[in-house]
Design a protein around this motif. Structure first.
Motif, PDB file in Angstrom:
ATOM      1  N   LEU A 176       0.825  -1.198   0.000  1.00 14.79           N
ATOM      2  CA  LEU A 176       0.000   0.000   0.000  1.00 14.79           C
ATOM      3  C   LEU A 176       0.864   1.254   0.000  1.00 14.79           C
ATOM      4  O   LEU A 176       0.585   2.227  -0.722  1.00 14.79           O
ATOM      5  N   ASN A 177       1.923   1.216   0.814  1.00 13.04           N
ATOM      6  CA  ASN A 177       2.836   2.360   0.848  1.00 13.04           C
ATOM      7  C   ASN A 177       3.507   2.584  -0.507  1.00 13.04           C
ATOM      8  O   ASN A 177       3.675   3.717  -0.973  1.00 13.04           O
ATOM      9  N   GLU A 178       3.925   1.443  -1.117  1.00 12.00           N
ATOM     10  CA  GLU A 178       4.542   1.534  -2.437  1.00 12.00           C
ATOM     11  C   GLU A 178       3.549   2.107  -3.445  1.00 12.00           C
ATOM     12  O   GLU A 178       3.883   2.937  -4.292  1.00 12.00           O
ATOM     13  N   SER A 179       2.303   1.624  -3.308  1.00 11.41           N
ATOM     14  CA  SER A 179       1.262   2.089  -4.220  1.00 11.41           C
ATOM     15  C   SER A 179       1.008   3.581  -4.017  1.00 11.41           C
ATOM     16  O   SER A 179       0.848   4.342  -4.984  1.00 11.41           O
ATOM     17  N   ASN A 180       1.011   4.019  -2.755  1.00 11.11           N
ATOM     18  CA  ASN A 180       0.814   5.437  -2.470  1.00 11.11           C
ATOM     19  C   ASN A 180       1.961   6.281  -3.052  1.00 11.11           C
ATOM     20  O   ASN A 180       1.743   7.347  -3.615  1.00 11.11           O
ATOM     21  N   ARG A 181       3.206   5.782  -2.849  1.00  9.07           N
ATOM     22  CA  ARG A 181       4.349   6.494  -3.420  1.00  9.07           C
ATOM     23  C   ARG A 181       4.249   6.550  -4.954  1.00  9.07           C
ATOM     24  O   ARG A 181       4.561   7.556  -5.584  1.00  9.07           O
ATOM     25  N   SER A 182       3.803   5.393  -5.528  1.00  5.87           N
ATOM     26  CA  SER A 182       3.662   5.345  -6.982  1.00  5.87           C
ATOM     27  C   SER A 182       2.590   6.318  -7.451  1.00  5.87           C
ATOM     28  O   SER A 182       2.751   7.016  -8.447  1.00  5.87           O
ATOM     29  N   ASN A 183       1.493   6.358  -6.699  1.00  8.23           N
ATOM     30  CA  ASN A 183       0.413   7.295  -7.052  1.00  8.23           C
ATOM     31  C   ASN A 183       0.897   8.745  -6.969  1.00  8.23           C
ATOM     32  O   ASN A 183       0.555   9.587  -7.799  1.00  8.23           O
ATOM     33  N   THR A 184       1.689   8.991  -5.912  1.00 12.39           N
ATOM     34  CA  THR A 184       2.230  10.350  -5.763  1.00 12.39           C
ATOM     35  C   THR A 184       3.099  10.718  -6.966  1.00 12.39           C
ATOM     36  O   THR A 184       3.039  11.827  -7.504  1.00 12.39           O
ATOM     37  N   GLY A 185       3.942   9.754  -7.411  1.00 10.02           N
ATOM     38  CA  GLY A 185       4.790   9.989  -8.586  1.00 10.02           C
ATOM     39  C   GLY A 185       3.959  10.190  -9.837  1.00 10.02           C
ATOM     40  O   GLY A 185       4.263  11.056 -10.672  1.00 10.02           O
ATOM     41  N   LEU A 186       2.881   9.354  -9.932  1.00  9.55           N
ATOM     42  CA  LEU A 186       2.011   9.486 -11.107  1.00  9.55           C
ATOM     43  C   LEU A 186       1.300  10.839 -11.125  1.00  9.55           C
ATOM     44  O   LEU A 186       1.149  11.467 -12.175  1.00  9.55           O
ATOM     45  N   GLU A 187       0.858  11.259  -9.907  1.00  8.30           N
ATOM     46  CA  GLU A 187       0.209  12.566  -9.835  1.00  8.30           C
ATOM     47  C   GLU A 187       1.170  13.680 -10.214  1.00  8.30           C
ATOM     48  O   GLU A 187       0.801  14.639 -10.913  1.00  8.30           O
ATOM     49  N   SER A 188       2.428  13.566  -9.783  1.00  2.61           N
ATOM     50  CA  SER A 188       3.436  14.557 -10.152  1.00  2.61           C
ATOM     51  C   SER A 188       3.682  14.547 -11.653  1.00  2.61           C
ATOM     52  O   SER A 188       3.773  15.595 -12.290  1.00  2.61           O
ATOM     53  N   ASP A 189       3.790  13.297 -12.209  1.00  3.04           N
ATOM     54  CA  ASP A 189       3.974  13.189 -13.661  1.00  3.04           C
ATOM     55  C   ASP A 189       2.791  13.775 -14.402  1.00  3.04           C
ATOM     56  O   ASP A 189       2.932  14.420 -15.451  1.00  3.04           O
ATOM     57  N   LEU A 190       1.581  13.516 -13.835  1.00  3.44           N
ATOM     58  CA  LEU A 190       0.369  14.028 -14.471  1.00  3.44           C
ATOM     59  C   LEU A 190       0.357  15.555 -14.482  1.00  3.44           C
ATOM     60  O   LEU A 190       0.035  16.181 -15.495  1.00  3.44           O
ATOM     61  N   LYS A 191       0.754  16.131 -13.336  1.00  9.69           N
ATOM     62  CA  LYS A 191       0.820  17.580 -13.271  1.00  9.69           C
ATOM     63  C   LYS A 191       1.853  18.124 -14.259  1.00  9.69           C
ATOM     64  O   LYS A 191       1.630  19.126 -14.941  1.00  9.69           O
ATOM     65  N   GLY A 192       3.023  17.418 -14.359  1.00 11.35           N
ATOM     66  CA  GLY A 192       4.039  17.832 -15.317  1.00 11.35           C
ATOM     67  C   GLY A 192       3.524  17.738 -16.747  1.00 11.35           C
ATOM     68  O   GLY A 192       3.762  18.631 -17.576  1.00 11.35           O
ATOM     69  N   SER A 193       2.805  16.658 -17.037  1.00 13.87           N
ATOM     70  CA  SER A 193       2.241  16.489 -18.380  1.00 13.87           C
ATOM     71  C   SER A 193       1.212  17.567 -18.674  1.00 13.87           C
ATOM     72  O   SER A 193       1.156  18.105 -19.794  1.00 13.87           O
ATOM     73  N   GLN A 194       0.393  17.878 -17.658  1.00 22.03           N
ATOM     74  CA  GLN A 194      -0.608  18.930 -17.849  1.00 22.03           C
ATOM     75  C   GLN A 194       0.053  20.276 -18.114  1.00 22.03           C
ATOM     76  O   GLN A 194      -0.408  21.048 -18.961  1.00 22.03           O
ATOM     77  N   ASN A 195       1.163  20.532 -17.390  1.00 19.17           N
ATOM     78  CA  ASN A 195       1.893  21.775 -17.631  1.00 19.17           C
ATOM     79  C   ASN A 195       2.460  21.821 -19.044  1.00 19.17           C
ATOM     80  O   ASN A 195       2.433  22.859 -19.719  1.00 19.17           O
ATOM     81  N   GLN A 196       3.002  20.654 -19.481  1.00 22.41           N
ATOM     82  CA  GLN A 196       3.540  20.587 -20.843  1.00 22.41           C
ATOM     83  C   GLN A 196       2.436  20.797 -21.880  1.00 22.41           C
ATOM     84  O   GLN A 196       2.633  21.461 -22.899  1.00 22.41           O
TER      85      GLN A 196
END
Length: 269
Positions: A31-51
């Protein structure tokens, strides 16, 4: 209570409890790994949205630039068409001027030919008729027209001036400039201070005779003295000084007609 459960059963239950604990720990870890992964995905998503927003902004800029370029091309096309029309007008103007100049040159040649023909019987080397710089020059040596140091016209010169006057009167569309020229020898008399006076008085004498005796319209004539400052030959010999003592009768097109042509063509633009 302990006596109610066998040691074997207890051990089995303990194993099951440990297994569940292990599963729980693993699940929490995942679950912790999944949360960290989700956090990374959310960051990537925000970066993609900015791009995406940046690319959308760049696309809009490109659209604006493209629109401006199309408008500029259209403007240049209109300017090119206008420039082409202007160039056509300028070419027509130049062609009209060229035709006028050619007509004037042809007229000058005819005029010069008529003058030479009318002066043929005079047969005097002191009279020279030429077309120079678009105008007709009649150069008459002063020894034919005047006595030395005098502005009074010789009676024998009246015949020559009469022939010139006839041609001038036959071409009333032309103007006449009479120029007096001297050599560089100084003169000073009671009525003439220097060669400026002598050259000017000689030119006005010719103008006055053409007007009074041969009816050349005075508004067509201009008298001017050039003194010693436009010599044809060096003044260091008697021959050169003799050549420089002359009166030029210059027959020219009317400048006001030329200016009117320029203004008429300019008004069409």
């Amino acid at each position: 209570m302990a006596s109610c459960v066998t040691k074997k059963a207890y051990t089995e239950l303990q194993k099951q409890c440990n297994a569940k604990d292990s599963i729980l720990v693993k699940t929490r870890t995942e679950l912790n790994e999944s949360n960290r992964s989700n956090t990374g995905l959310e960051s990537d998503l925000k970066g993609s949205q900015n791009q995406i927003r940046l690319m959308e902004s760049q696309i809009n800029d490109l659209k604006t630039t493209n629109t401006n370029l199309l408008e500029r091309v259209s403007e240049l096309s209109r300017m090119g068409q206008t420039g082409l029309e202007t160039l056509k007008e300028q070419n027509k103007f130049i062609q009209d001027l060229t035709n006028k100049i050619q007509q004037k040159d042809s007229l000058n040649l005819i005029l010069a030919t008529n003058l030479k023909r009318s002066l043929d019987d005079v047969n005097d080397p002191d009279i020279d008729v030429n077309v120079l710089k678009g105008v007709v020059y009649i150069s008459i040596a002063d020894k034919l027209l005047f006595k030395s140091g005098s502005a009074e016209i010789n009676p024998s010169a009246a015949t020559v001036l009469g022939k010139v006057a006839k041609v001038i009167n036959d071409h009333k569309e032309l103007d006449v400039l009479i120029e007096g020229h001297t050599d560089n020898r100084p003169i000073s008399t009671s009525c003439m201070k220097d060669n400026w006076d002598l050259s000017a008085l000689r030119s006005t004498s010719v103008v006055r005779l053409l007007q009074s005796k041969y009816a050349v319209a005075p508004e067509r004539m201009t008298a001017g003295g050039r003194s010693e400052y436009v010599p044809k030959e060096p003044n260091d010999t008697e021959k050169g000084r003799s050549v420089n003592r002359r009166t030029n009768i210059i027959i020219t097109p009317k400048l006001d007609q030329f200016y009117e042509l320029l203004q008429a063509e300019g008004a069409k633009k």
